[in-house]
Design a protein around this motif. Structure first.
Motif, PDB file in Angstrom:
ATOM      1  N   HIS A 190      11.708   7.212  21.409  1.00 24.99           N
ATOM      2  CA  HIS A 190      10.929   7.665  20.251  1.00 24.99           C
ATOM      3  C   HIS A 190      10.792   6.535  19.241  1.00 24.99           C
ATOM      4  CE1 HIS A 190       9.744   9.567  16.518  1.00 24.99           C
ATOM      5  NE2 HIS A 190      10.889   9.184  15.977  1.00 24.99           N
ATOM      6  N   ILE A 191      11.899   5.884  18.944  1.00 28.62           N
ATOM      7  CA  ILE A 191      11.886   4.794  17.978  1.00 28.62           C
ATOM      8  C   ILE A 191      10.972   3.672  18.463  1.00 28.62           C
ATOM      9  CG2 ILE A 191      13.294   3.033  16.840  1.00 28.62           C
ATOM     10  CD1 ILE A 191      13.804   5.846  15.819  1.00 28.62           C
ATOM     11  N   LEU A 192      11.073   3.354  19.749  1.00 28.68           N
ATOM     12  CA  LEU A 192      10.260   2.286  20.310  1.00 28.68           C
ATOM     13  C   LEU A 192       8.778   2.646  20.277  1.00 28.68           C
ATOM     14  CD1 LEU A 192      10.441  -0.483  21.600  1.00 28.68           C
ATOM     15  CD2 LEU A 192      10.761   0.612  23.821  1.00 28.68           C
ATOM     16  N   ARG A 193       8.456   3.884  20.662  1.00 32.06           N
ATOM     17  CA  ARG A 193       7.044   4.305  20.676  1.00 32.06           C
ATOM     18  C   ARG A 193       6.439   4.264  19.285  1.00 32.06           C
ATOM     19  NH1 ARG A 193       8.948   8.385  24.422  1.00 32.06           N
ATOM     20  NH2 ARG A 193       9.144   9.819  22.665  1.00 32.06           N
ATOM     21  N   MET A 194       7.102   4.908  18.323  1.00 32.74           N
ATOM     22  CA  MET A 194       6.498   4.984  17.001  1.00 32.74           C
ATOM     23  C   MET A 194       6.417   3.606  16.339  1.00 32.74           C
ATOM     24  SD  MET A 194       9.032   4.530  14.499  1.00 32.74           S
ATOM     25  CE  MET A 194       8.197   5.300  13.142  1.00 32.74           C
ATOM     26  N   SER A 195       7.353   2.713  16.674  1.00 30.88           N
ATOM     27  CA  SER A 195       7.280   1.348  16.148  1.00 30.88           C
ATOM     28  C   SER A 195       6.073   0.611  16.719  1.00 30.88           C
ATOM     29  CB  SER A 195       8.566   0.591  16.482  1.00 30.88           C
ATOM     30  OG  SER A 195       9.683   1.188  15.868  1.00 30.88           O
ATOM     31  N   LYS A 196       5.840   0.794  18.009  1.00 33.04           N
ATOM     32  CA  LYS A 196       4.691   0.128  18.640  1.00 33.04           C
ATOM     33  C   LYS A 196       3.370   0.750  18.198  1.00 33.04           C
ATOM     34  CE  LYS A 196       6.866  -2.082  22.568  1.00 33.04           C
ATOM     35  NZ  LYS A 196       6.718  -2.483  23.969  1.00 33.04           N
ATOM     36  N   TYR A 197       3.365   2.076  17.985  1.00 32.58           N
ATOM     37  CA  TYR A 197       2.160   2.690  17.415  1.00 32.58           C
ATOM     38  C   TYR A 197       1.870   2.080  16.038  1.00 32.58           C
ATOM     39  CZ  TYR A 197       3.010   6.579  20.765  1.00 32.58           C
ATOM     40  OH  TYR A 197       3.219   7.359  21.879  1.00 32.58           O
ATOM     41  N   SER A 198       2.930   1.928  15.245  1.00 27.43           N
ATOM     42  CA  SER A 198       2.778   1.359  13.897  1.00 27.43           C
ATOM     43  C   SER A 198       2.202  -0.053  13.975  1.00 27.43           C
ATOM     44  CB  SER A 198       4.126   1.337  13.174  1.00 27.43           C
ATOM     45  OG  SER A 198       4.632   2.642  12.986  1.00 27.43           O
ATOM     46  N   HIS A 199       2.709  -0.836  14.923  1.00 28.66           N
ATOM     47  CA  HIS A 199       2.233  -2.212  15.110  1.00 28.66           C
ATOM     48  C   HIS A 199       0.751  -2.216  15.463  1.00 28.66           C
ATOM     49  CE1 HIS A 199       1.707  -6.074  17.269  1.00 28.66           C
ATOM     50  NE2 HIS A 199       2.633  -6.525  16.429  1.00 28.66           N
ATOM     51  N   THR A 200       0.349  -1.332  16.354  1.00 29.16           N
ATOM     52  CA  THR A 200      -1.048  -1.259  16.778  1.00 29.16           C
ATOM     53  C   THR A 200      -1.957  -0.881  15.610  1.00 29.16           C
ATOM     54  OG1 THR A 200      -0.416  -0.636  19.029  1.00 29.16           O
ATOM     55  CG2 THR A 200      -2.656  -0.093  18.341  1.00 29.16           C
TER      56      THR A 200
ATOM     57  N   GLY B  79       4.203   2.706   4.546  1.00 32.44           N
ATOM     58  CA  GLY B  79       4.555   4.107   4.642  1.00 32.44           C
ATOM     59  C   GLY B  79       3.425   4.943   5.211  1.00 32.44           C
ATOM     60  N   ARG B  80       2.183   4.631   4.827  1.00 32.59           N
ATOM     61  CA  ARG B  80       1.029   5.379   5.337  1.00 32.59           C
ATOM     62  C   ARG B  80       0.856   5.177   6.841  1.00 32.59           C
ATOM     63  NH1 ARG B  80      -2.114   2.356   1.014  1.00 32.59           N
ATOM     64  NH2 ARG B  80      -3.905   2.472   2.398  1.00 32.59           N
ATOM     65  N   ILE B  81       1.098   3.951   7.308  1.00 28.32           N
ATOM     66  CA  ILE B  81       0.971   3.666   8.744  1.00 28.32           C
ATOM     67  C   ILE B  81       2.056   4.387   9.534  1.00 28.32           C
ATOM     68  CG2 ILE B  81       1.220   1.850  10.488  1.00 28.32           C
ATOM     69  CD1 ILE B  81      -0.179  -0.059   8.515  1.00 28.32           C
ATOM     70  N   VAL B  82       3.306   4.263   9.082  1.00 32.65           N
ATOM     71  CA  VAL B  82       4.409   4.879   9.812  1.00 32.65           C
ATOM     72  C   VAL B  82       4.275   6.397   9.806  1.00 32.65           C
ATOM     73  CG1 VAL B  82       6.916   5.235   9.799  1.00 32.65           C
ATOM     74  CG2 VAL B  82       5.976   2.938   9.508  1.00 32.65           C
ATOM     75  N   ALA B  83       3.698   6.969   8.760  1.00 34.51           N
ATOM     76  CA  ALA B  83       3.493   8.421   8.716  1.00 34.51           C
ATOM     77  C   ALA B  83       2.651   8.885   9.905  1.00 34.51           C
ATOM     78  CB  ALA B  83       2.823   8.825   7.406  1.00 34.51           C
ATOM     79  N   VAL B  84       1.571   8.176  10.188  1.00 33.52           N
ATOM     80  CA  VAL B  84       0.711   8.533  11.320  1.00 33.52           C
ATOM     81  C   VAL B  84       1.460   8.373  12.635  1.00 33.52           C
ATOM     82  CG1 VAL B  84      -1.418   7.973  12.565  1.00 33.52           C
ATOM     83  CG2 VAL B  84      -1.381   7.887  10.060  1.00 33.52           C
ATOM     84  N   ALA B  85       2.117   7.225  12.802  1.00 35.74           N
ATOM     85  CA  ALA B  85       2.819   6.933  14.060  1.00 35.74           C
ATOM     86  C   ALA B  85       3.953   7.918  14.300  1.00 35.74           C
ATOM     87  CB  ALA B  85       3.352   5.501  14.029  1.00 35.74           C
ATOM     88  N   ASP B  86       4.711   8.228  13.263  1.00 28.69           N
ATOM     89  CA  ASP B  86       5.883   9.091  13.404  1.00 28.69           C
ATOM     90  C   ASP B  86       5.472  10.527  13.713  1.00 28.69           C
ATOM     91  OD1 ASP B  86       8.647   9.716  13.307  1.00 28.69           O
ATOM     92  OD2 ASP B  86       8.428  10.415  11.246  1.00 28.69           O
TER      93      ASP B  86
END
Length: 347
Positions: free
Chosen positions: A169-179, A278-285
């Protein structure tokens, strides 16, 4: 035994006899390259094998030595090459101009071999010393960054154990955030900082009681108020720092539950008052939470998660970021597929 490779001196002069004199003086101690005008000198300097130091005549046709020096010092990749002017001009104003342009020394003609050798030796020694210091600083900076990054990763793992979430989960949402960050216009280094800071988004859950954090049913209003404090706890755990990585991690921990319409927590920030991290991580998380199994729910189908993101565009989420999310949906789904498969193989 390492083979000794002599350093390279570029001699620039429009008079052949002056070049011949300098080559004779230097050829036993250095590799010597020559250029008969400013244009040729710049070609050598910008080649795949630039010189280590330059002996540069001032009075040359078409492009004088001052202009050559100005161009060398204006380029990032060549500005640190030492330039020594070698000229018959001995006016104090000429020397001042040379130093203002970035030259390290000034030798007047007629030249004396011992003086030329001594000046070159001195400035090459200074150059080599500075390069060594730069490498040492770079290595220590890299080590310090690696240490900070590892601390952040370890704290992220601690939060995972507390929250019964998986590393995937941590890896996915971090990579979504990066994208999403790259789509928003972050530079590579800025996006990498967010990639490594995102795992700290829920570190504050370390401070939430297990009876609340792991409760399988719906939380009471009092329990929910306690749960919301994990953002503030996360900010306190990370603390205030000048370091960009830790600064981003703290921002993410504090603001990933803020909402575009101001209905989030802990501060009720709205719109662009919410930091972009914070706005980016909100979407990814949220996307990964919806499409992952939790103690209190089954994973949603991605189509259902897509519908929620679209319905909350401009309400929970920055509308521009939702557009970026769907513009990069192929990469998002590739990340999900890869790391969901890895998660399954570990269970």
């Amino acid at each position: 035994m390492t083979e000794y490779i002599p350093q390279t001196v570029l001699v620039v002069d429009d008079i052949a006899s002056n070049i011949e004199t300098l080559v004779t003086i230097l050829k036993n101690d250095y590799r010597v390259k020559v250029a008969i005008n400013g244009k040729k000198a710049l070609e050598v300097v910008n080649s795949s094998e630039p010189p280590d130091i330059i002996l540069l005549d001032v009075m040359m046709p078409e492009m004088d030595g001052y202009e050559v020096c100005r161009r060398i010092k204006s380029q990032i990749k060549t500005k640190n090459i030492p330039v020594i002017f070698v000229t018959a001009k001995n006016d104090g104003g000429d020397e001042t101009l040379g130093f203002e342009l970035g030259a390290v020394d000034y030798i007047t003609k007629p030249i004396h071999p011992l003086v030329v050798k001594a000046r070159i030796k001195t400035h090459l020694a200074l150059l080599n010393h500075n390069l060594l210091l730069e490498r040492q600083v770079a290595e220590r900076t890299k080590d310090l960054y690696s240490t900070r990054l590892e601390v952040i990763r370890r704290l992220g793992i601690a939060a995972e154990f507390k929250d019964n979430e998986t590393g995937q989960h941590i890896l996915r949402m971090s990579k979504y955030s990066h994208t999403i960050a790259k789509g928003f216009g972050f530079s590579n280094s800025e996006a990498d900082i967010l990639l490594n800071a995102a795992p700290m988004h829920d570190v504050g859950k370390i401070g939430i009681p297990d009876s609340i954090l792991l409760k399988p049913g719906k939380l009471t209003s009092d329990e929910w108020e306690i749960m919301k404090t994990h953002t503030l706890i996360g900010g306190k755990i990370i603390g205030v720092h000048d370091n960009a990585l830790l600064r981003a991690a703290r921002t993410v921990a504090l603001t990933h539950h803020e909402k575009w319409n101001g209905q989030g927590y802990p501060e009720g920030l709205c719109g662009e008052n919410i930091p972009i991290e914070g706005r980016i991580v909100a979407v990814a998380d949220v996307f990964d939470a919806l499409t992952s199994n939790r103690p209190y729910k089954e994973a949603w189908p991605v189509e259902q998660a897509f519908d929620l993101l679209l319905n909350e565009q401009g309400k929970h989420f920055d509308p521009k970021l939702i557009d970026i999310f769907f513009a990069n949906i192929g990469q998002i789904l590739s990340i999900k597929e890869q790391h969901t498969a890895e998660e399954t193989s570990l269970t």
